[in-house]
Design a protein around this motif. Structure first.
Motif, PDB file in Angstrom:
ATOM      1  N   UNK A 130     -27.997  -8.286 -21.966  1.00 32.11           N
ATOM      2  CA  UNK A 130     -26.680  -8.345 -22.598  1.00 32.11           C
ATOM      3  C   UNK A 130     -26.600  -7.428 -23.813  1.00 32.11           C
ATOM      4  N   UNK A 131     -25.426  -6.851 -24.010  1.00 30.90           N
ATOM      5  CA  UNK A 131     -25.186  -5.979 -25.155  1.00 30.90           C
ATOM      6  C   UNK A 131     -24.610  -6.831 -26.272  1.00 30.90           C
ATOM      7  N   UNK A 132     -25.468  -7.278 -27.192  1.00 27.89           N
ATOM      8  CA  UNK A 132     -25.047  -8.196 -28.241  1.00 27.89           C
ATOM      9  C   UNK A 132     -24.049  -7.553 -29.193  1.00 27.89           C
ATOM     10  N   UNK A 133     -24.238  -6.279 -29.498  1.00 27.08           N
ATOM     11  CA  UNK A 133     -23.331  -5.577 -30.406  1.00 27.08           C
ATOM     12  C   UNK A 133     -21.924  -5.532 -29.833  1.00 27.08           C
ATOM     13  N   UNK A 134     -21.821  -5.260 -28.550  1.00 24.56           N
ATOM     14  CA  UNK A 134     -20.508  -5.217 -27.896  1.00 24.56           C
ATOM     15  C   UNK A 134     -19.875  -6.604 -27.900  1.00 24.56           C
ATOM     16  N   UNK A 135     -20.677  -7.640 -27.640  1.00 21.30           N
ATOM     17  CA  UNK A 135     -20.159  -9.004 -27.622  1.00 21.30           C
ATOM     18  C   UNK A 135     -19.596  -9.399 -28.992  1.00 21.30           C
ATOM     19  N   UNK A 136     -20.338  -9.109 -30.046  1.00 21.47           N
ATOM     20  CA  UNK A 136     -19.877  -9.445 -31.398  1.00 21.47           C
ATOM     21  C   UNK A 136     -18.603  -8.680 -31.724  1.00 21.47           C
ATOM     22  N   UNK A 137     -18.549  -7.413 -31.335  1.00 19.73           N
ATOM     23  CA  UNK A 137     -17.366  -6.594 -31.597  1.00 19.73           C
ATOM     24  C   UNK A 137     -16.140  -7.151 -30.878  1.00 19.73           C
ATOM     25  N   UNK A 138     -16.317  -7.536 -29.615  1.00 23.47           N
ATOM     26  CA  UNK A 138     -15.194  -8.091 -28.852  1.00 23.47           C
ATOM     27  C   UNK A 138     -14.745  -9.438 -29.414  1.00 23.47           C
ATOM     28  N   UNK A 139     -15.709 -10.290 -29.796  1.00 22.96           N
ATOM     29  CA  UNK A 139     -15.357 -11.610 -30.309  1.00 22.96           C
ATOM     30  C   UNK A 139     -14.669 -11.533 -31.673  1.00 22.96           C
ATOM     31  N   UNK A 140     -15.036 -10.536 -32.482  1.00 17.13           N
ATOM     32  CA  UNK A 140     -14.416 -10.432 -33.798  1.00 17.13           C
ATOM     33  C   UNK A 140     -12.986  -9.928 -33.714  1.00 17.13           C
ATOM     34  N   UNK A 141     -12.620  -9.292 -32.601  1.00 15.39           N
ATOM     35  CA  UNK A 141     -11.248  -8.818 -32.434  1.00 15.39           C
ATOM     36  C   UNK A 141     -10.310  -9.938 -31.987  1.00 15.39           C
ATOM     37  N   UNK A 142     -10.880 -10.980 -31.362  1.00 13.98           N
ATOM     38  CA  UNK A 142     -10.064 -12.074 -30.858  1.00 13.98           C
ATOM     39  C   UNK A 142      -9.592 -12.955 -32.009  1.00 13.98           C
ATOM     40  N   UNK A 143      -8.371 -13.386 -31.922  1.00 10.73           N
ATOM     41  CA  UNK A 143      -7.878 -14.352 -32.894  1.00 10.73           C
ATOM     42  C   UNK A 143      -7.699 -15.675 -32.179  1.00 10.73           C
ATOM     43  N   UNK A 144      -8.081 -16.721 -32.825  1.00 16.37           N
ATOM     44  CA  UNK A 144      -7.991 -18.047 -32.241  1.00 16.37           C
ATOM     45  C   UNK A 144      -6.878 -18.806 -32.939  1.00 16.37           C
ATOM     46  N   UNK A 145      -5.843 -19.134 -32.204  1.00 14.92           N
ATOM     47  CA  UNK A 145      -4.684 -19.819 -32.799  1.00 14.92           C
ATOM     48  C   UNK A 145      -4.949 -21.292 -33.074  1.00 14.92           C
ATOM     49  N   UNK A 146      -6.049 -21.827 -32.527  1.00 15.22           N
ATOM     50  CA  UNK A 146      -6.366 -23.234 -32.712  1.00 15.22           C
ATOM     51  C   UNK A 146      -7.198 -23.455 -33.970  1.00 15.22           C
TER      52      UNK A 146
END
Length: 119
Positions: free
Chosen positions: A30-46
Motif C-alpha cells: 500500500x502507498x501510505x503517502x497517497x492514502x494520507x493525502x487522499x484522506x486529508x482532502x476528504x471532509x466529514x460532515x458528521x
C-alpha cells in the motif's frame, strides 16, 4: 472413486499452496503517502472538532512540553507556564489531531530528521 497415492496428493497440495502464495504475494504494497493525502482532502460532515487546552507532561524530563516563540519545542516548562498551555484540536471521527501553543500559535510539527519544531 479411487484415492490418489499419497505422493501425488502431497505434490498437489504443495502445488496448490505455491499458487496461493504467488497470488497473495503479487499484490503491491500500500502507498501510505497517497492514502494520507487522499484522506486529508476528504471532509466529514458528521465529525465535530473538539478544541481543548492541555499541558502535556513528559515523564522523561519531569516537566511539561512547551512551544517557545523561537519555534523550538522542549519539555522543560514548569506547571502553569504560559508556553506550556497547548491547544489540542481533534475530530470526533477520523485521526486528525493538531497541537499548537496557546501563546505562540505555532503548531507542533516534525522536520525531515524527526525533530519536533514549531510552524
Amino acid at each position: 472413486m479411487r484415492a490418489l497415492p499419497s505422493g501425488l496428493s502431497y505434490l498437489c497440495l504443495h502445488l496448490f499452496a505455491l499458487c496461493y502464495y504467488a497470488q497473495v504475494t503479487n499484490q503491491s504494497p500500500p502507498n501510505f503517502t497517497q492514502h494520507v493525502s487522499e484522506q486529508s482532502k476528504l471532509t466529514d460532515r458528521v465529525s465535530r472538532r473538539l478544541i481543548r487546552i492541555y499541558q502535556l507532561y513528559s515523564r522523561t524530563s519531569g516537566k511539561h512540553v512547551q512551544v517557545l516563540p523561537n519555534k523550538k519545542i522542549n519539555a522543560m516548562a514548569e506547571d502553569g507556564d504560559v508556553h506550556a498551555k497547548l491547544v489540542v484540536e481533534t475530530d470526533t471521527f477520523g485521526s486528525r489531531v493538531r497541537i499548537k501553543g496557546a501563546e505562540t500559535g505555532f503548531y507542533i510539527c516534525m522536520n525531515k530528521r524527526g525533530k519536533l519544531i514549531g510552524k
